[in-house]
Motif scaffolding. Structure first.
Motif, short mmCIF file in Angstrom:
data_model
loop_
_atom_site.label_atom_id
_atom_site.label_comp_id
_atom_site.label_asym_id
_atom_site.label_seq_id
_atom_site.Cartn_x
_atom_site.Cartn_y
_atom_site.Cartn_z
N GLY A 258 27.60 87.78 112.77
CA GLY A 258 28.97 87.99 111.84
C GLY A 258 29.42 86.98 110.88
O GLY A 258 30.03 87.37 109.86
N GLU A 259 28.70 85.77 111.16
CA GLU A 259 28.97 84.88 109.99
C GLU A 259 28.14 84.89 108.79
O GLU A 259 28.17 84.55 107.86
CB GLU A 259 28.99 83.57 110.65
N ILE A 260 26.96 85.55 109.13
CA ILE A 260 25.68 85.42 108.20
C ILE A 260 25.36 86.95 107.93
O ILE A 260 24.73 87.61 108.99
CB ILE A 260 24.55 84.48 108.41
N GLN A 261 25.49 87.23 106.79
CA GLN A 261 25.29 88.98 106.47
C GLN A 261 23.35 88.89 106.27
O GLN A 261 22.83 87.87 106.10
CB GLN A 261 25.56 89.26 105.12
N VAL A 262 23.04 90.16 106.70
CA VAL A 262 21.58 90.31 106.84
C VAL A 262 21.22 91.52 106.03
O VAL A 262 21.84 92.51 106.48
CB VAL A 262 21.19 90.31 108.42
N ALA A 271 16.55 98.85 112.45
CA ALA A 271 17.33 98.39 111.50
C ALA A 271 18.69 99.57 111.47
O ALA A 271 19.80 98.81 111.15
CB ALA A 271 16.68 98.28 110.13
N LEU A 272 18.51 100.62 111.62
CA LEU A 272 19.70 101.54 111.62
C LEU A 272 20.51 101.40 112.74
O LEU A 272 21.64 101.44 112.89
CB LEU A 272 19.12 103.05 111.52
N ASN A 273 19.85 101.02 113.94
CA ASN A 273 20.69 100.73 115.21
C ASN A 273 21.45 99.28 114.96
O ASN A 273 22.77 99.37 115.30
CB ASN A 273 19.80 100.44 116.42
N ALA A 274 20.94 98.40 114.23
CA ALA A 274 21.35 97.13 113.83
C ALA A 274 22.65 97.34 112.88
O ALA A 274 23.89 96.70 113.12
CB ALA A 274 20.56 96.13 113.34
N LEU A 275 22.55 98.25 111.99
CA LEU A 275 23.45 98.73 111.10
C LEU A 275 24.74 99.14 112.11
O LEU A 275 25.82 98.93 111.79
CB LEU A 275 23.29 99.59 110.11
N GLU A 276 24.56 100.29 112.82
CA GLU A 276 25.44 100.71 113.62
C GLU A 276 26.30 99.95 114.50
O GLU A 276 27.67 99.88 114.94
CB GLU A 276 24.80 101.97 114.42
N GLU A 277 25.45 98.93 114.89
CA GLU A 277 26.05 97.93 115.98
C GLU A 277 26.79 96.63 114.91
O GLU A 277 27.32 95.70 115.56
CB GLU A 277 25.24 97.39 116.56
N ASP A 278 26.85 96.70 113.61
CA ASP A 278 27.65 95.89 113.00
C ASP A 278 26.80 94.25 113.05
O ASP A 278 27.38 93.46 112.72
CB ASP A 278 28.87 95.56 113.15
N LYS A 279 25.25 94.47 113.34
CA LYS A 279 24.70 93.16 113.45
C LYS A 279 24.05 93.15 111.80
O LYS A 279 23.96 91.81 111.33
CB LYS A 279 23.58 93.11 114.47
N MET A 280 23.50 94.12 111.31
CA MET A 280 22.93 94.09 109.92
C MET A 280 23.93 94.74 108.94
O MET A 280 24.77 95.41 109.24
CB MET A 280 21.67 94.78 109.74
N ASN A 281 24.02 94.43 107.77
CA ASN A 281 24.80 94.60 106.68
C ASN A 281 24.44 95.96 105.78
O ASN A 281 25.35 96.42 105.19
CB ASN A 281 25.35 93.37 106.07
N GLY A 282 22.97 95.93 105.95
CA GLY A 282 22.41 96.92 104.88
C GLY A 282 21.05 96.82 104.54
O GLY A 282 20.24 95.84 105.32
N THR A 283 20.57 97.97 104.41
CA THR A 283 19.01 98.13 104.29
C THR A 283 18.81 99.48 103.33
O THR A 283 19.70 99.89 102.46
CB THR A 283 18.46 98.79 105.60
N VAL A 284 17.44 99.32 102.95
CA VAL A 284 17.07 100.52 101.77
C VAL A 284 16.11 101.47 102.30
O VAL A 284 15.21 100.93 102.96
CB VAL A 284 16.82 99.59 100.49
N PHE A 285 16.44 102.72 102.11
CA PHE A 285 15.43 103.75 102.84
C PHE A 285 14.22 103.79 101.94
O PHE A 285 14.55 104.27 100.64
CB PHE A 285 16.40 105.04 102.82
N GLN A 286 13.24 103.64 102.40
CA GLN A 286 11.91 103.95 102.14
C GLN A 286 11.24 105.15 102.91
O GLN A 286 11.21 105.09 103.80
CB GLN A 286 10.88 102.75 102.06
N ASP A 287 10.86 106.29 102.12
CA ASP A 287 10.82 107.59 102.68
C ASP A 287 9.30 107.52 103.27
O ASP A 287 8.39 107.84 102.47
CB ASP A 287 10.92 108.42 101.79
#
Length: 328
Positions: A258-262, A271-287
């Protein structure tokens, strides 16, 4: 005399009937042959007669596994034969694999190159042998010799990721950057994209950068070292999700969640799970599904003698917590 003339007239009528039937059958036969030629590709080949050789950069990479699964599914759907080779993150292995495909006289080759320069000889060899070769999700330095490229624009992904980070930081802060394998098209392009965005944010500084070779384990080790060094870090900008998740493990272990954004790239399930859990802050969808499927379609078209586009682009998309349901 009248009987003879009548007989001759009858014979002429009968002959006309036979000639007419014969011409009708010939015409019908020609029409069927024309229809058959229209349905079948040049040379009479169909999908089941085509063999495509695939050399993946490394099936130890999570995203490349998803890519392969998409290739397998589309090949099964179309009925085309594929040969799979694992490059194990080695340009030398990929060159050897392409040479083997050439010796096997495959109809087309798809190369997912680990290195722009290192894999260039493989493309040159296929071109010289007259076998169409398609590069997948990354390019080579002699890309002009390749038949086509299927994938996305690496620069675009770097720009999207860095914009997410810049917005998350409010336009100021210290970031660390994790590279993929040096010399890889995505490593080069994503860094260029990152710097394109950073020009607009003079208050965001890169305090450290290092290659993690797309690896979660290396990402964790690098982050542990950076945290131990006492550097002031506000955000991690990793060139793929695997390294981002590795960095997250180190951050959690230090009690700094929570102190360092990822931020990462690929939008893999974890990564999507980590986003839902507020552990990661963003990603980029590659299809991966779109890229893999399209590569089979393009390779099959080329093998059938059809003309294809030199570049087939599939766009990247930004993913924040609110977007996760669209990608799960």
């Amino acid at each position: 005399m009248k009987k003879v003339l009548a007989w001759l007239v009858m014979m002429v009528l009968v002959l006309n009937v036979f000639v007419g039937c014969s011409q009708g059958e010939k015409k019908e036969g020609n029409e069927k042959e024309t229809a058959k030629q229209t349905e079948e590709p040049s040379g009479g080949k169909t999908a089941k007669d085509i063999t495509i050789g695939y050399s993946f950069q490394g099936l130890s990479d999570e995203y490349i596994v998803f890519l392969k699964e998409a290739v397998d599914a589309k090949a099964k759907e179309l009925g085309v034969n594929i040969l799979i080779a694992d490059g194990q993150m080695s340009a030398e292995k990929q060159i050897s694999q392409v040479e083997n495909f050439i010796a096997q006289k495959v109809d087309a080759i798809v190369l997912n190159p680990i290195s722009m320069d290192g894999c260039a000889p493989a493309v040159a060899a296929a071109s010289e042998a007259g076998i169409p070769i398609i590069t997948l999700i990354s390019i080579v330095s002699n890309q002009d010799l390749a038949t086509s490229y299927v994938g996305s624009n690496s620069i675009e992904s770097g720009e999207i990721e860095m914009q997410l980070a810049a917005d998350g930081l409010g336009g100021k802060g210290n970031i660390v950057v994790m590279f993929g394998q040096m010399g890889h098209d995505a490593q080069i392009g994503r860094y260029e994209g990152l710097n394109n965005v950073l020009k607009n944010y003079p208050d965001i500084k890169i305090v450290a950068e290092q290659t993690g070779n797309w690896s979660r384990e290396e990402g964790m080790t690098i982050m542990e070292n950076w945290l131990s060094s006492g550097k002031e870090i506000d955000a991690v900008v990793a060139q793929n999700d695997a390294m981002a998740l590795g960095a997250l493990m180190a951050i959690e272990a230090k009690g700094l969640l929570g102190e360092i954004q990822v931020y990462g790239i690929d939008a893999i399930p974890e990564a999507l799970n980590a986003l839902e859990e507020d552990k990661m802050n963003g990603t980029v969808f590659q299809d991966a599904k779109g890229q893999g499927a399209k590569s089979v379609e393009v390779a099959l078209s080329v093998a059938m003698g059809e003309t294809v586009d030199k570049n087939v682009y599939i766009p990247y998309l930004p993913v924040l917590k609110k977007d996760v349901p669209n990608y799960k």
